[in-house]
Design a protein around this motif. Structure first.
Motif, PDB file in Angstrom:
ATOM      1  N   THR A  55       0.836  -1.207   0.000  1.00 31.37           N
ATOM      2  CA  THR A  55       0.000   0.000   0.000  1.00 31.37           C
ATOM      3  C   THR A  55       0.866   1.251   0.000  1.00 31.37           C
ATOM      4  O   THR A  55       0.573   2.222  -0.716  1.00 31.37           O
ATOM      5  CB  THR A  55      -0.926   0.003   1.223  1.00 31.37           C
ATOM      6  N   ALA A  56       1.930   1.245   0.791  1.00 30.79           N
ATOM      7  CA  ALA A  56       2.814   2.409   0.843  1.00 30.79           C
ATOM      8  C   ALA A  56       3.487   2.646  -0.498  1.00 30.79           C
ATOM      9  O   ALA A  56       3.592   3.792  -0.969  1.00 30.79           O
ATOM     10  CB  ALA A  56       3.866   2.211   1.932  1.00 30.79           C
ATOM     11  N   LEU A  57       3.943   1.558  -1.158  1.00 28.97           N
ATOM     12  CA  LEU A  57       4.595   1.711  -2.448  1.00 28.97           C
ATOM     13  C   LEU A  57       3.593   2.174  -3.506  1.00 28.97           C
ATOM     14  O   LEU A  57       3.900   3.033  -4.346  1.00 28.97           O
ATOM     15  CB  LEU A  57       5.247   0.394  -2.862  1.00 28.97           C
ATOM     16  N   ALA A  58       2.378   1.602  -3.454  1.00 28.39           N
ATOM     17  CA  ALA A  58       1.356   2.040  -4.395  1.00 28.39           C
ATOM     18  C   ALA A  58       0.985   3.500  -4.159  1.00 28.39           C
ATOM     19  O   ALA A  58       0.722   4.252  -5.103  1.00 28.39           O
ATOM     20  CB  ALA A  58       0.112   1.152  -4.262  1.00 28.39           C
ATOM     21  N   ALA A  59       0.977   3.922  -2.894  1.00 27.56           N
ATOM     22  CA  ALA A  59       0.676   5.323  -2.586  1.00 27.56           C
ATOM     23  C   ALA A  59       1.720   6.235  -3.214  1.00 27.56           C
ATOM     24  O   ALA A  59       1.386   7.293  -3.773  1.00 27.56           O
ATOM     25  CB  ALA A  59       0.624   5.531  -1.077  1.00 27.56           C
ATOM     26  N   LEU A  60       2.987   5.840  -3.154  1.00 22.46           N
ATOM     27  CA  LEU A  60       4.032   6.636  -3.809  1.00 22.46           C
ATOM     28  C   LEU A  60       3.803   6.689  -5.313  1.00 22.46           C
ATOM     29  O   LEU A  60       4.050   7.709  -5.957  1.00 22.46           O
ATOM     30  CB  LEU A  60       5.408   6.053  -3.496  1.00 22.46           C
ATOM     31  N   GLY A  61       3.346   5.581  -5.874  1.00 21.84           N
ATOM     32  CA  GLY A  61       3.060   5.586  -7.305  1.00 21.84           C
ATOM     33  C   GLY A  61       1.914   6.498  -7.670  1.00 21.84           C
ATOM     34  O   GLY A  61       1.955   7.179  -8.694  1.00 21.84           O
ATOM     35  N   LEU A  62       0.879   6.528  -6.833  1.00 20.80           N
ATOM     36  CA  LEU A  62      -0.262   7.408  -7.115  1.00 20.80           C
ATOM     37  C   LEU A  62       0.058   8.869  -6.848  1.00 20.80           C
ATOM     38  O   LEU A  62      -0.435   9.764  -7.540  1.00 20.80           O
ATOM     39  CB  LEU A  62      -1.468   6.979  -6.276  1.00 20.80           C
ATOM     40  N   LEU A  63       0.903   9.118  -5.843  1.00 26.23           N
ATOM     41  CA  LEU A  63       1.295  10.495  -5.540  1.00 26.23           C
ATOM     42  C   LEU A  63       2.185  11.060  -6.639  1.00 26.23           C
ATOM     43  O   LEU A  63       2.090  12.230  -6.992  1.00 26.23           O
ATOM     44  CB  LEU A  63       2.033  10.556  -4.203  1.00 26.23           C
ATOM     45  N   GLY A  64       3.087  10.235  -7.159  1.00 27.39           N
ATOM     46  CA  GLY A  64       4.016  10.714  -8.179  1.00 27.39           C
ATOM     47  C   GLY A  64       5.056  11.665  -7.648  1.00 27.39           C
ATOM     48  O   GLY A  64       5.643  12.435  -8.408  1.00 27.39           O
ATOM     49  N   ARG A  65       5.312  11.624  -6.368  1.00 26.93           N
ATOM     50  CA  ARG A  65       6.291  12.508  -5.745  1.00 26.93           C
ATOM     51  C   ARG A  65       6.753  11.892  -4.431  1.00 26.93           C
ATOM     52  O   ARG A  65       6.099  10.985  -3.896  1.00 26.93           O
ATOM     53  CB  ARG A  65       5.682  13.880  -5.458  1.00 26.93           C
ATOM     54  N   PRO A  66       7.875  12.367  -3.871  1.00 26.76           N
ATOM     55  CA  PRO A  66       8.263  11.917  -2.535  1.00 26.76           C
ATOM     56  C   PRO A  66       7.202  12.311  -1.509  1.00 26.76           C
ATOM     57  O   PRO A  66       6.471  13.281  -1.693  1.00 26.76           O
ATOM     58  CB  PRO A  66       9.592  12.650  -2.288  1.00 26.76           C
TER      59      PRO A  66
ATOM     60  N   PRO B 294      10.545   6.450  -3.976  1.00 24.17           N
ATOM     61  CA  PRO B 294      10.840   5.111  -4.500  1.00 24.17           C
ATOM     62  C   PRO B 294      12.211   5.088  -5.161  1.00 24.17           C
ATOM     63  O   PRO B 294      12.603   6.054  -5.813  1.00 24.17           O
ATOM     64  CB  PRO B 294       9.719   4.871  -5.512  1.00 24.17           C
ATOM     65  N   THR B 295      12.926   4.011  -4.984  1.00 28.57           N
ATOM     66  CA  THR B 295      14.220   3.879  -5.659  1.00 28.57           C
ATOM     67  C   THR B 295      14.040   4.010  -7.161  1.00 28.57           C
ATOM     68  O   THR B 295      14.859   4.613  -7.845  1.00 28.57           O
ATOM     69  CB  THR B 295      14.846   2.518  -5.320  1.00 28.57           C
TER      70      THR B 295
ATOM     71  N   PRO C 140      10.829   5.149  -9.702  1.00 31.55           N
ATOM     72  CA  PRO C 140       9.415   5.516  -9.846  1.00 31.55           C
ATOM     73  C   PRO C 140       8.615   4.459 -10.598  1.00 31.55           C
ATOM     74  O   PRO C 140       7.423   4.281 -10.343  1.00 31.55           O
ATOM     75  CB  PRO C 140       9.463   6.840 -10.618  1.00 31.55           C
ATOM     76  N   TYR C 141       9.276   3.771 -11.503  1.00 34.88           N
ATOM     77  CA  TYR C 141       8.578   2.748 -12.278  1.00 34.88           C
ATOM     78  C   TYR C 141       8.033   1.656 -11.370  1.00 34.88           C
ATOM     79  O   TYR C 141       6.918   1.162 -11.572  1.00 34.88           O
ATOM     80  CB  TYR C 141       9.529   2.156 -13.316  1.00 34.88           C
ATOM     81  N   VAL C 142       8.822   1.274 -10.365  1.00 34.81           N
ATOM     82  CA  VAL C 142       8.374   0.240  -9.439  1.00 34.81           C
ATOM     83  C   VAL C 142       7.110   0.703  -8.720  1.00 34.81           C
ATOM     84  O   VAL C 142       6.148  -0.064  -8.565  1.00 34.81           O
ATOM     85  CB  VAL C 142       9.484  -0.100  -8.420  1.00 34.81           C
ATOM     86  N   ALA C 143       7.108   1.955  -8.284  1.00 33.37           N
ATOM     87  CA  ALA C 143       5.922   2.476  -7.593  1.00 33.37           C
ATOM     88  C   ALA C 143       4.726   2.537  -8.524  1.00 33.37           C
ATOM     89  O   ALA C 143       3.590   2.236  -8.115  1.00 33.37           O
ATOM     90  CB  ALA C 143       6.231   3.853  -7.023  1.00 33.37           C
ATOM     91  N   GLU C 144       4.947   2.912  -9.774  1.00 39.04           N
ATOM     92  CA  GLU C 144       3.852   2.950 -10.737  1.00 39.04           C
ATOM     93  C   GLU C 144       3.284   1.550 -10.969  1.00 39.04           C
ATOM     94  O   GLU C 144       2.062   1.360 -11.073  1.00 39.04           O
ATOM     95  CB  GLU C 144       4.334   3.549 -12.054  1.00 39.04           C
ATOM     96  N   VAL C 145       4.174   0.565 -11.058  1.00 41.25           N
ATOM     97  CA  VAL C 145       3.720  -0.811 -11.238  1.00 41.25           C
ATOM     98  C   VAL C 145       2.934  -1.265 -10.017  1.00 41.25           C
ATOM     99  O   VAL C 145       1.904  -1.946 -10.125  1.00 41.25           O
ATOM    100  CB  VAL C 145       4.913  -1.750 -11.505  1.00 41.25           C
ATOM    101  N   ALA C 146       3.408  -0.881  -8.828  1.00 42.23           N
ATOM    102  CA  ALA C 146       2.689  -1.241  -7.608  1.00 42.23           C
ATOM    103  C   ALA C 146       1.289  -0.646  -7.615  1.00 42.23           C
ATOM    104  O   ALA C 146       0.312  -1.302  -7.230  1.00 42.23           O
ATOM    105  CB  ALA C 146       3.468  -0.764  -6.389  1.00 42.23           C
ATOM    106  N   ALA C 147       1.175   0.584  -8.064  1.00 42.48           N
ATOM    107  CA  ALA C 147      -0.142   1.205  -8.143  1.00 42.48           C
ATOM    108  C   ALA C 147      -1.006   0.517  -9.190  1.00 42.48           C
ATOM    109  O   ALA C 147      -2.208   0.313  -9.007  1.00 42.48           O
ATOM    110  CB  ALA C 147      -0.001   2.691  -8.452  1.00 42.48           C
ATOM    111  N   GLY C 148      -0.376   0.144 -10.316  1.00 46.29           N
ATOM    112  CA  GLY C 148      -1.123  -0.532 -11.371  1.00 46.29           C
ATOM    113  C   GLY C 148      -1.591  -1.919 -10.983  1.00 46.29           C
ATOM    114  O   GLY C 148      -2.541  -2.448 -11.562  1.00 46.29           O
ATOM    115  N   ALA C 149      -0.913  -2.514  -9.992  1.00 43.29           N
ATOM    116  CA  ALA C 149      -1.291  -3.861  -9.553  1.00 43.29           C
ATOM    117  C   ALA C 149      -2.548  -3.857  -8.693  1.00 43.29           C
ATOM    118  O   ALA C 149      -3.136  -4.913  -8.438  1.00 43.29           O
ATOM    119  CB  ALA C 149      -0.136  -4.499  -8.788  1.00 43.29           C
ATOM    120  N   LEU C 150      -2.978  -2.678  -8.239  1.00 42.05           N
ATOM    121  CA  LEU C 150      -4.191  -2.613  -7.417  1.00 42.05           C
ATOM    122  C   LEU C 150      -5.418  -2.886  -8.275  1.00 42.05           C
ATOM    123  O   LEU C 150      -5.488  -2.460  -9.430  1.00 42.05           O
ATOM    124  CB  LEU C 150      -4.326  -1.220  -6.790  1.00 42.05           C
ATOM    125  N   ASP C 151      -6.393  -3.574  -7.688  1.00 45.32           N
ATOM    126  CA  ASP C 151      -7.643  -3.724  -8.428  1.00 45.32           C
ATOM    127  C   ASP C 151      -8.415  -2.409  -8.326  1.00 45.32           C
ATOM    128  O   ASP C 151      -8.104  -1.546  -7.501  1.00 45.32           O
ATOM    129  CB  ASP C 151      -8.456  -4.908  -7.900  1.00 45.32           C
TER     130      ASP C 151
END
Length: 803
Positions: free
Chosen positions: A211-222, A250-251, A253-264
């Motif tokens: 959830t924290a990683l997906a949140a970083l992906g949705l925020l798009g910022r630190p 995120p180390t 940003p792509y990883v965070a974006e993928v984490a966000a994309g993995a959410l249903d």
């Protein structure tokens, strides 16, 4: 893998080094290693996805100081003074704003700059080409070798067996992030899709960490660590997130974006809803919209607009609100806010059909006054038809036909203001009739501005005060749009009257005011016309050409592009680069701009006087007068064809010059004096005319000598050359070239000056020739010294003569 020493070799001198690579390629890691190995201070910053439009944000984050984002040159100097001999490091350049991208070439001319750019990126069209031209090195982060990937996998997951490590290395494809992700998952991935591999690795995290990683992906910022909850420690231990300066990022940003994309979808909406509760303003509104709550998002966006710290931020918030509702009041407010910052296309996209004045204003601001009038007339026609139907039973006995037209004073003030301004642009003679019934100083600030614009066009006594006071009144009432129209009308009228110094100062002040409100579109108009005034006055041609070319490379309103291109081309033509000037204007057509006259002037300077008689401009009264003066020069040089039709003489210098051409050459002396405080280039041409039209050496030689000296000091290569030709007719030999040598150039000096003659900036020349910028500048200075040139443009022009 790129080692820090390999990169540091490109950072021995000031320059721009760009590291590129796909998601997970190790760009950020490489930046960190280079920073650690640099012997000196390192200032690090970077772009943020959700704040990609904030001017100079990456640079501000790096130097930790507020920067003058409205002026690229001043911005570059502010950054240079803080970085000095250190290293400026910018990560995630793909999310940088236009101001940062434009400033990087200027900054890297003086300091060492290292940036990382993800591919694919989201840079504006042409931005990558400009970066490549400015870069001293463009390096792609290479894939890991088999040995490097094996070592990385074993260090990440020591418990993996030999075959498992081999599978990880084979599946990872040399991407460090994929190696780590697959190693942590034990190499159990079943698809070669990078996103799926990363998603599998993310799935092995605990729910709070995911959830924290997906949140970083949705925020798009630190984000602040508290915002991410208890999963942050696990993400940090897994090297998926780093915490620096109190912010977690995120180390990759792509990883965070993928984490966000993995959410249903349900999880994603819930997380957006949670983030909306933890963020503020426009950011919260965006999360609410993504959470599927358009009403709450619209309300939050309107609230953000109320507390916005700039007109641009207010417009952005209201445009978001307008996209979420059909409420005509909200959409109209958004359209008005967009117009205030010079975004007519955005205004047209959201303005409701019944917001006639707003839609007409958007067309007017887009440079299409005829459509603006058509919109107003269509509405007036509908209202007239409706009124006629309702008035059928109310007609007085014996009266036939439709009722009389509505008086201009009875029209909606906003619509009437647009009608006056549009009519002034299309048919100036008809504009005064629209003022019938209006007081000399209307209470409505918009109408006051329009009345002042008509007075300025007619040249009424005190028109300058009328416009200035109207602008002040509009600003005091909060009507920024009318204030900017007043300032624009003031500048344009001053230019038309030949009062270039006042126009330039007014334009500079107006541009600064627009910069405060981040009204880029309006700011670019004022900067462009300021450069045009400088080019027309004939001062600082090198600087004018450089700034105008840089401005013209951006996305500009049509009127700003016309002035910027005209300024660049006139400065180049006067400096001797007629080929570059003419190619710059080839096929360009911008109504109500100086483009036509500059094209004619460049053709005359290029030795093609017949083309200098082409059809003319509508801006007046200065430009029509200049066109007639150029036509006289073209006919003096043997041009055929029909001269332009007579027109009012225009400002005093124009009138005096045309009187001299009309058979009174003795008046060229007075004309030259009249031009002295207006335009140096026209002063030179008057002195030239006096010398060239006289056969008596006692009369001809003094003005020719004065013209040569003035043109030479101003960098007007071709006019100075024409003066020398005239002097040779009277046996006066003048050749100021090569005071310190025989004028011969080395092969590299010729190469450099040829590229300068093609309009290439220093950074691009350095890239083409594979040398440093300092080396390019050294060759330019050497060429200037050998050729006796005072500016680099003059040196380039003289180099072409030599060749």
């Amino acid at each position: 893998m790129l080692a820090p020493p390999d990169i540091l070799t490109h950072l021995v001198e000031p320059g721009l080094v760009v590291l590129t690579g796909g998601p997970g390629s190790g760009r950020s890691t490489t930046l960190g290693r280079v920073s650690a190995g640099f012997a000196g201070p390192v200032l690090s910053g970077g772009g943020l996805a959700i704040l990609c439009g904030t001017p100079a944000l990456p640079l501000t984050r790096a130097v930790r100081a507020r920067l003058p984002a409205d002026d690229p040159a001043l911005l570059a100097e502010a950054v240079r003074s803080r970085v000095a001999g250190g290293l400026l490091v910018l990560d995630d350049l793909q999310w940088a704003d236009v101001v940062t991208l434009d400033a990087l070439p200027l900054i890297s001319a003086h300091v060492r700059v290292l940036v990382a750019l993800r591919t694919p990126h989201r840079l504006p069209d042409g931005a990558e080409d400009r970066l490549r031209s400015a870069a001293t090195a463009w390096l792609t982060v290479p894939a890991l070798s088999v040995a490097e990937a094996t070592d990385l996998a074993m260090a990440t997951a020591p418990g993996l067996s030999g075959p498992e490590v081999a599978a990880v290395v084979a599946r990872a494809g040399g991407l460090p992030l994929a190696v780590r992700a697959l190693a942590r998952s034990g190499g159990a991935g079943t698809r070669d899709d990078m996103a799926y591999v990363v998603a599998e690795a993310v799935a092995d995290l605990t729910r709070p960490a995911r959830t924290a990683l997906a949140a970083l992906g949705l925020l798009g910022r630190p984000a602040e660590p508290d915002l991410l909850g208890g999963g942050l420690a696990e993400l940090t231990a897994a090297d998926l997130v780093t915490v620096r300066d109190g912010a977690a990022a995120p180390t990759s940003p792509y990883v965070a974006e993928v984490a966000a994309g993995a959410l249903d979808p349900t999880e994603r909406r819930a997380l957006h809803q949670r983030l909306a509760e933890l963020t503020e303003g426009l950011e919260a509104a965006r999360h609410l919209a993504a959470a599927g709550d358009p009403d709450a998002a619209c309300e939050r966006a309107q609230l953000a607009a109320e507390f916005a710290d700039s007109a641009a931020a207010r417009a952005e918030a209201l445009l978001l609100a307008a996209s979420l509702t059909t409420d005509p009041a909200v959409r109209t407010a958004a359209a008005r806010a967009a117009l205030t910052v010079g975004r007519p296309a955005a205004a047209l996209a959201v303005a409701p059909a019944d917001a006639v004045a707003v839609r007409a204003e958007a067309h007017l601001q887009s440079g299409d006054p005829r459509t603006a009038l058509a919109v107003l007339d269509a509405e007036a026609g509908d209202e007239a038809a409706s009124g006629l139907a309702e008035a059928g039973d109310r007609a007085a006995p014996g009266r036939t036909g439709p009722p009389g037209p509505t008086a201009p004073g009875g029209e909606d003030p906003d619509a009437l203001r647009v009608r006056i301004l549009a009519t002034l642009a299309v048919d100036p003679s008809a504009a005064p009739a629209l003022l019938t019934g209006l007081p000399a100083t209307p209470d409505d600030p918009g109408l006051r501005a329009a009345v002042a614009a008509v007075a300025a066009h007619r040249g009424d006594h005190g028109w300058e005060y009328a416009l200035a006071s109207a602008a002040t009144a509009a600003g005091a009432s909060g009507d920024a749009l009318s204030a900017r129209w007043c300032a624009w009308q003031l500048v344009c009228t001053l230019v038309a009257d030949g009062r270039l110094t006042q126009a330039r100062d007014t334009a500079r002040s107006a541009a600064a005011a627009c910069a405060v409100e981040v009204a880029y579109s309006w700011q670019s108009r004022f900067v462009a016309i300021e450069l045009w005034c400088a080019a027309l006055s004939g001062t600082g041609l090198d600087d004018v050409a450089r700034r105008a070319v840089e401005l013209a490379d951006r996305t500009l309103p049509a009127v700003a592009r016309g002035y910027a291109l005209s300024a660049a081309a006139l400065a180049e033509a006067d400096a001797g680069l007629t080929r570059s000037a003419r190619s710059r204007l080839d096929g360009v057509s911008v109504p109500d701009s100086p483009v036509d006259w500059v094209a004619a002037e460049a053709a005359w300077l290029d030795g093609q006087p017949d083309l200098a008689l082409a059809a003319g401009d509508t801006l007046g009264p200065l430009l029509p007068g200049l066109r007639r003066i150029t036509a006289h020069w073209a006919r003096l040089d043997g041009a055929g064809g029909t001269p332009p039709p007579d027109a009012p003489a225009g400002p005093p210098p124009v009138a005096e010059t045309l009187a001299a051409w009309a058979g009174r050459p003795d008046r060229f002396t007075g004309a030259a004096q009249a031009w002295r405080a207006v335009a140096v280039r026209e002063e030179v041409r008057c002195l030239l005319a006096l010398g060239l039209l006289s056969a008596d050496p006692a009369v001809a030689v003094p003005p020719l000598l004065a013209a040569e000296a003035l043109a030479t000091s101003s960098g007007m290569v071709l006019l100075a050359g024409r003066a020398r030709v005239g002097l040779r007719r009277h046996a006066v030999r003048r050749d100021p070239r090569g005071p310190q040598s025989d004028g011969s150039l080395t092969q590299r000096e010729r190469q450099v000056l040829e590229l300068v003659a093609q309009g290439e900036p220093t950074r691009r020349i350095a890239s083409v020739l594979g040398v440093s910028r300092e080396t390019v500048e050294t060759h330019i200075r050497a060429g200037m010294r050998k050729l006796g040139a005072r500016t680099r443009t003059e040196a380039a022009a003289r180099c072409l003569e030599v060749l």
